[in-house]
Design a protein around this motif. Structure first.
Motif, PDB file in Angstrom:
ATOM      1  N   GLU A 282     -39.712  16.610 -69.483  1.00 49.08           N
ATOM      2  CA  GLU A 282     -39.579  17.392 -68.236  1.00 49.08           C
ATOM      3  C   GLU A 282     -39.397  18.870 -68.565  1.00 49.08           C
ATOM      4  O   GLU A 282     -39.970  19.756 -67.891  1.00 49.08           O
ATOM      5  CB  GLU A 282     -38.401  16.854 -67.431  1.00 49.08           C
ATOM      6  N   ILE A 283     -38.615  19.166 -69.606  1.00 50.64           N
ATOM      7  CA  ILE A 283     -38.415  20.572 -70.001  1.00 50.64           C
ATOM      8  C   ILE A 283     -39.742  21.197 -70.436  1.00 50.64           C
ATOM      9  O   ILE A 283     -40.074  22.344 -70.079  1.00 50.64           O
ATOM     10  CB  ILE A 283     -37.367  20.640 -71.134  1.00 50.64           C
ATOM     11  N   THR A 284     -40.536  20.425 -71.227  1.00 50.66           N
ATOM     12  CA  THR A 284     -41.840  20.916 -71.679  1.00 50.66           C
ATOM     13  C   THR A 284     -42.753  21.219 -70.480  1.00 50.66           C
ATOM     14  O   THR A 284     -43.442  22.261 -70.431  1.00 50.66           O
ATOM     15  CB  THR A 284     -42.500  19.878 -72.595  1.00 50.66           C
ATOM     16  N   GLU A 285     -42.763  20.283 -69.525  1.00 43.82           N
ATOM     17  CA  GLU A 285     -43.600  20.467 -68.320  1.00 43.82           C
ATOM     18  C   GLU A 285     -43.125  21.673 -67.525  1.00 43.82           C
ATOM     19  O   GLU A 285     -43.942  22.487 -67.035  1.00 43.82           O
ATOM     20  CB  GLU A 285     -43.532  19.192 -67.477  1.00 43.82           C
ATOM     21  N   LEU A 286     -41.858  21.847 -67.391  1.00 39.67           N
ATOM     22  CA  LEU A 286     -41.328  22.977 -66.631  1.00 39.67           C
ATOM     23  C   LEU A 286     -41.634  24.303 -67.326  1.00 39.67           C
ATOM     24  O   LEU A 286     -41.939  25.322 -66.680  1.00 39.67           O
ATOM     25  CB  LEU A 286     -39.813  22.813 -66.453  1.00 39.67           C
ATOM     26  N   LYS A 287     -41.538  24.326 -68.658  1.00 37.66           N
ATOM     27  CA  LYS A 287     -41.854  25.554 -69.388  1.00 37.66           C
ATOM     28  C   LYS A 287     -43.328  25.916 -69.213  1.00 37.66           C
ATOM     29  O   LYS A 287     -43.694  27.099 -69.096  1.00 37.66           O
ATOM     30  CB  LYS A 287     -41.517  25.366 -70.878  1.00 37.66           C
ATOM     31  N   ARG A 288     -44.228  24.860 -69.292  1.00 39.33           N
ATOM     32  CA  ARG A 288     -45.653  25.137 -69.076  1.00 39.33           C
ATOM     33  C   ARG A 288     -45.899  25.691 -67.671  1.00 39.33           C
ATOM     34  O   ARG A 288     -46.644  26.675 -67.474  1.00 39.33           O
ATOM     35  CB  ARG A 288     -46.459  23.848 -69.270  1.00 39.33           C
ATOM     36  N   LYS A 289     -45.251  25.111 -66.662  1.00 38.52           N
ATOM     37  CA  LYS A 289     -45.422  25.578 -65.264  1.00 38.52           C
ATOM     38  C   LYS A 289     -44.892  27.003 -65.120  1.00 38.52           C
ATOM     39  O   LYS A 289     -45.499  27.850 -64.427  1.00 38.52           O
ATOM     40  CB  LYS A 289     -44.661  24.622 -64.338  1.00 38.52           C
ATOM     41  N   ASP A 290     -43.774  27.262 -65.786  1.00 42.41           N
ATOM     42  CA  ASP A 290     -43.196  28.596 -65.705  1.00 42.41           C
ATOM     43  C   ASP A 290     -44.129  29.633 -66.320  1.00 42.41           C
ATOM     44  O   ASP A 290     -44.267  30.774 -65.813  1.00 42.41           O
ATOM     45  CB  ASP A 290     -41.840  28.589 -66.412  1.00 42.41           C
ATOM     46  N   ALA A 291     -44.806  29.243 -67.420  1.00 45.15           N
ATOM     47  CA  ALA A 291     -45.751  30.170 -68.061  1.00 45.15           C
ATOM     48  C   ALA A 291     -46.937  30.469 -67.139  1.00 45.15           C
ATOM     49  O   ALA A 291     -47.417  31.614 -67.052  1.00 45.15           O
ATOM     50  CB  ALA A 291     -46.245  29.564 -69.376  1.00 45.15           C
ATOM     51  N   GLU A 292     -47.469  29.482 -66.387  1.00 46.48           N
ATOM     52  CA  GLU A 292     -48.559  29.677 -65.449  1.00 46.48           C
ATOM     53  C   GLU A 292     -48.142  30.640 -64.334  1.00 46.48           C
ATOM     54  O   GLU A 292     -48.898  31.557 -63.937  1.00 46.48           O
ATOM     55  CB  GLU A 292     -48.992  28.335 -64.848  1.00 46.48           C
ATOM     56  N   LEU A 293     -46.918  30.379 -63.847  1.00 50.31           N
ATOM     57  CA  LEU A 293     -46.440  31.230 -62.761  1.00 50.31           C
ATOM     58  C   LEU A 293     -46.229  32.681 -63.214  1.00 50.31           C
ATOM     59  O   LEU A 293     -46.493  33.630 -62.473  1.00 50.31           O
ATOM     60  CB  LEU A 293     -45.141  30.656 -62.184  1.00 50.31           C
ATOM     61  N   GLU A 294     -45.738  32.788 -64.452  1.00 47.37           N
ATOM     62  CA  GLU A 294     -45.547  34.142 -64.958  1.00 47.37           C
ATOM     63  C   GLU A 294     -46.872  34.877 -65.101  1.00 47.37           C
ATOM     64  O   GLU A 294     -47.015  36.071 -64.751  1.00 47.37           O
ATOM     65  CB  GLU A 294     -44.827  34.069 -66.319  1.00 47.37           C
ATOM     66  N   LYS A 295     -47.876  34.149 -65.596  1.00 51.64           N
ATOM     67  CA  LYS A 295     -49.206  34.753 -65.763  1.00 51.64           C
ATOM     68  C   LYS A 295     -49.803  35.152 -64.401  1.00 51.64           C
ATOM     69  O   LYS A 295     -50.398  36.227 -64.253  1.00 51.64           O
ATOM     70  CB  LYS A 295     -50.117  33.745 -66.473  1.00 51.64           C
ATOM     71  N   LEU A 296     -49.606  34.261 -63.426  1.00 47.57           N
ATOM     72  CA  LEU A 296     -50.141  34.544 -62.085  1.00 47.57           C
ATOM     73  C   LEU A 296     -49.447  35.768 -61.466  1.00 47.57           C
ATOM     74  O   LEU A 296     -50.059  36.571 -60.747  1.00 47.57           O
ATOM     75  CB  LEU A 296     -49.950  33.309 -61.194  1.00 47.57           C
ATOM     76  N   SER A 297     -48.141  35.866 -61.803  1.00 43.88           N
ATOM     77  CA  SER A 297     -47.389  36.975 -61.206  1.00 43.88           C
ATOM     78  C   SER A 297     -47.889  38.340 -61.690  1.00 43.88           C
ATOM     79  O   SER A 297     -47.645  39.369 -61.066  1.00 43.88           O
ATOM     80  CB  SER A 297     -45.902  36.833 -61.531  1.00 43.88           C
ATOM     81  N   HIS A 298     -48.642  38.378 -62.791  1.00 43.46           N
ATOM     82  CA  HIS A 298     -49.156  39.640 -63.319  1.00 43.46           C
ATOM     83  C   HIS A 298     -50.621  39.907 -62.883  1.00 43.46           C
ATOM     84  O   HIS A 298     -51.205  40.884 -63.340  1.00 43.46           O
ATOM     85  CB  HIS A 298     -49.072  39.621 -64.863  1.00 43.46           C
ATOM     86  N   THR A 299     -51.190  39.035 -62.028  1.00 35.65           N
ATOM     87  CA  THR A 299     -52.570  39.268 -61.554  1.00 35.65           C
ATOM     88  C   THR A 299     -52.573  40.436 -60.571  1.00 35.65           C
ATOM     89  O   THR A 299     -51.837  40.421 -59.582  1.00 35.65           O
ATOM     90  CB  THR A 299     -53.130  37.994 -60.870  1.00 35.65           C
TER      91      THR A 299
END
Length: 551
Positions: A282-299
């Motif tokens: 679950e931690i791995t999945e959450l970290k991956r989701k957090d990375a996507e959101l962070e990347k999207l936040s810089h679009t």
């Protein structure tokens, strides 16, 4: 000098084996001569070695030599016998310092063969001969050689002391009896000797009897030592086996507990690891989701941001929070093991398992007490053992008194308990010399002693109904003694207080009626092979019996 020459000739014709004048002289091949019988006896002893030697020069011969008669020596010896000459006495015939010497011999004295109590002289064989040959010496008393002959002479009158004064207890002469011992009780020495001889014989018989008794005692003690060793070895063997079994049981239980704890440990650790893995995923999945959101936040392109945001997959449902409990799953095991330990200690304490061994009485037989004060010297404090009490018996505080009740008492189950009659045993084992008293108030009571291993089953468990117990039956009208189902009536009613005396090693058991005086009711003489226990048996409701506290 002539006498010296004769003496030399005598020694020359003496046999060096028997030290006497030669008889039938024979000569060996080495030239030495002996009595024919002496040398034959000497060589007979050497037959086993098959090597024969000369007693004088030690020359050896093989095989056994043929003996030749010494004709010349035979003639000379016969000639000496005709002239009356004899062989010179050997050195061992002369008196040494510790020997009694002949009083008649002159020069070097010979050993005395006898002493004469009439002549007060000691004689060698040669000078004693007239005492055997002449009638004049017929009444003389010959005894073994004595150095104390002069002690038979009265120092006052220089007379032989042939009388004995019983008043003054001393030997006297005939003149003493009419002088300073006049009027005293006097007899001849022979008469007093006869009386004293009778006393001596009586003393010897007494000593011999005591020797026989002590030899029997020694054998009994030897047997007792063997019994002690045999019993101790058996106990060590049996108890060692039992303790080994206990240790094996404990080891098996320890192994079972260890196995159960390890199984539970593995199960709990496996469950925790599985949960840990889920959380890590679950931690791995959450970290991956957090990375996507962070990347999207810089679009920077708004349209691109909105398009990509709307296409994001929804966040999976979070696992519920983990609540960590204090670790106590194994503490219950520790508590359970501790409880087992405490129960085992209690069981060992109740069953009196210890290294204390009953002292063995190996004292010599002692006289039986006569008065109550004498008996009280051996008094024992006796208490009742609740583990043996019949369930309808109520024991007093201090466990001295037993009362028959109508309801069962809350006693725990125990292998020593009597379950068919109102019986109870003492806690103390009885050896050596013991005395105790029982006070009773009952329609019927049995006061007994018994072995601990007395049967608890069927009719054999009753005191007096087997060969392992001895019981005094008492009611208000009669007294009887029971042993091995045999009843022995006893005359006279008992008192309400019974004294019991035991001498275990002597095999004596006595019952007394105790009031102002002690009256013997019954006495047993037997052999006790085990420690004994005092016992009581009651029959009817409210009957009581109590071990008295003796001062």
């Amino acid at each position: 000098m002539a006498q010296k020459g004769v003496q030399l000739d005598r020694e020359t014709f003496s046999c060096s084996i028997c030290l006497d004048l030669m008889k039938d002289p024979v000569t060996t091949s080495c030239g030495h001569s002996y009595c024919v019988d002496c040398i034959k006896s000497h060589w007979d002893e050497e037959d086993c070695k098959k090597i024969y030697s000369c007693p004088e020069c030690r020359q050896s011969f093989t095989p056994r030599p043929v003996l030749l008669k010494n004709t010349m020596l035979t003639d000379l010896v016969e000639e000496m016998k005709k002239t009356g000459l004899q062989a010179a006495p050997a050195d061992h015939c002369y008196a040494a310092a510790e020997d009694v010497a002949c009083d008649v011999c002159t020069g070097r004295k010979l050993k005395a063969h006898k002493s004469c109590l009439v002549c007060l002289v000691s004689y060698c064989d040669q000078h004693l001969q007239p005492h055997y040959d002449s009638p004049a010496f017929e009444k003389h008393k010959l005894v073994e050689p004595s150095k104390n002959l002069q002690e038979n002479i009265c120092s006052r009158h220089n007379e032989v002391m042939k009388m004995f004064c019983r008043t003054d207890q001393q030997c006297i002469c005939s003149l003493c009896s009419v002088d300073e011992h006049k009027g005293h009780d006097t007899v001849s020495g022979a008469a007093e000797r006869t009386e004293r001889q009778k006393e001596l014989q009586g003393s010897r018989q007494n000593i011999q009897q005591r020797i026989q008794e002590r030899e029997k005692d020694v054998k009994l003690l030897q047997q007792q030592a063997e019994d002690i060793n045999r019993s101790a070895n058996k106990v060590l063997k049996d108890s060692g086996k039992i303790f080994t079994e206990l240790i094996c049981l404990i080891e098996k239980r320890r192994s079972d507990v260890k196995q159960q704890v390890r199984l539970q440990q593995e199960s709990e650790v496996r469950r925790v690891k599985e949960l840990q893995e889920k959380l890590e995923q679950e931690i791995t999945e959450l970290k991956r989701k957090d990375a996507e959101l962070e990347k999207l936040s810089h679009t920077e392109d708004h349209n691109q941001f909105l398009h990509n945001y709307s296409s994001l997959s929804p966040l999976s449902q979070s696992t519920s929070r983990i609540h960590i409990r204090p670790l106590s799953c194994f503490e219950d095991v520790t508590a359970a093991v501790s409880e087992v330990r405490d129960k085992l200690q209690e069981v060992l304490k109740e069953t009196n398992v210890s290294v204390t061994v009953t002292e063995v009485d190996v004292s010599l037989p002692q006289p039986e007490p006569k008065t109550r004060a004498d008996f009280l010297k051996y008094s024992r404090e006796i208490t009742l053992d609740p583990n043996t009490a019949y369930t309808l018996l109520l024991l007093s505080k201090g466990n001295r008194k037993a009362t028959m009740m109508c309801k069962d008492q809350p006693y725990p189950s125990h292998p020593d308990r009597f379950f068919e009659s109102g019986q109870v045993l003492s806690r103390e084992s009885l050896t050596g010399r013991c005395y105790w008293e029982v006070k009773w108030r009952a329609d019927l009571v049995f006061i007994s002693v018994t072995y601990k291993d007395n049967s608890r089953a069927e009719d054999e468990f009753r005191f007096g109904y087997n060969d392992k117990s001895w019981a005094l039956y008492c009611d208000f009208n009669s007294v009887k003694f029971w042993h091995n189902k045999v009843e022995t009536p006893i005359s006279g009613p008992p008192s309400s207080r019974i004294g019991v005396y035991l001498d275990h090693s002597a095999g004596i058991l006595s019952f007394y009626s105790v009031s102002e005086t002690m009256t013997l009711l019954h006495r047993v003489q037997t052999t006790f092979t085990q420690p004994l226990y005092a016992g009581l048996m009651l029959y009817d409701l409210r009957d009581t019996a109590e071990f008295c506290k003796l001062k």
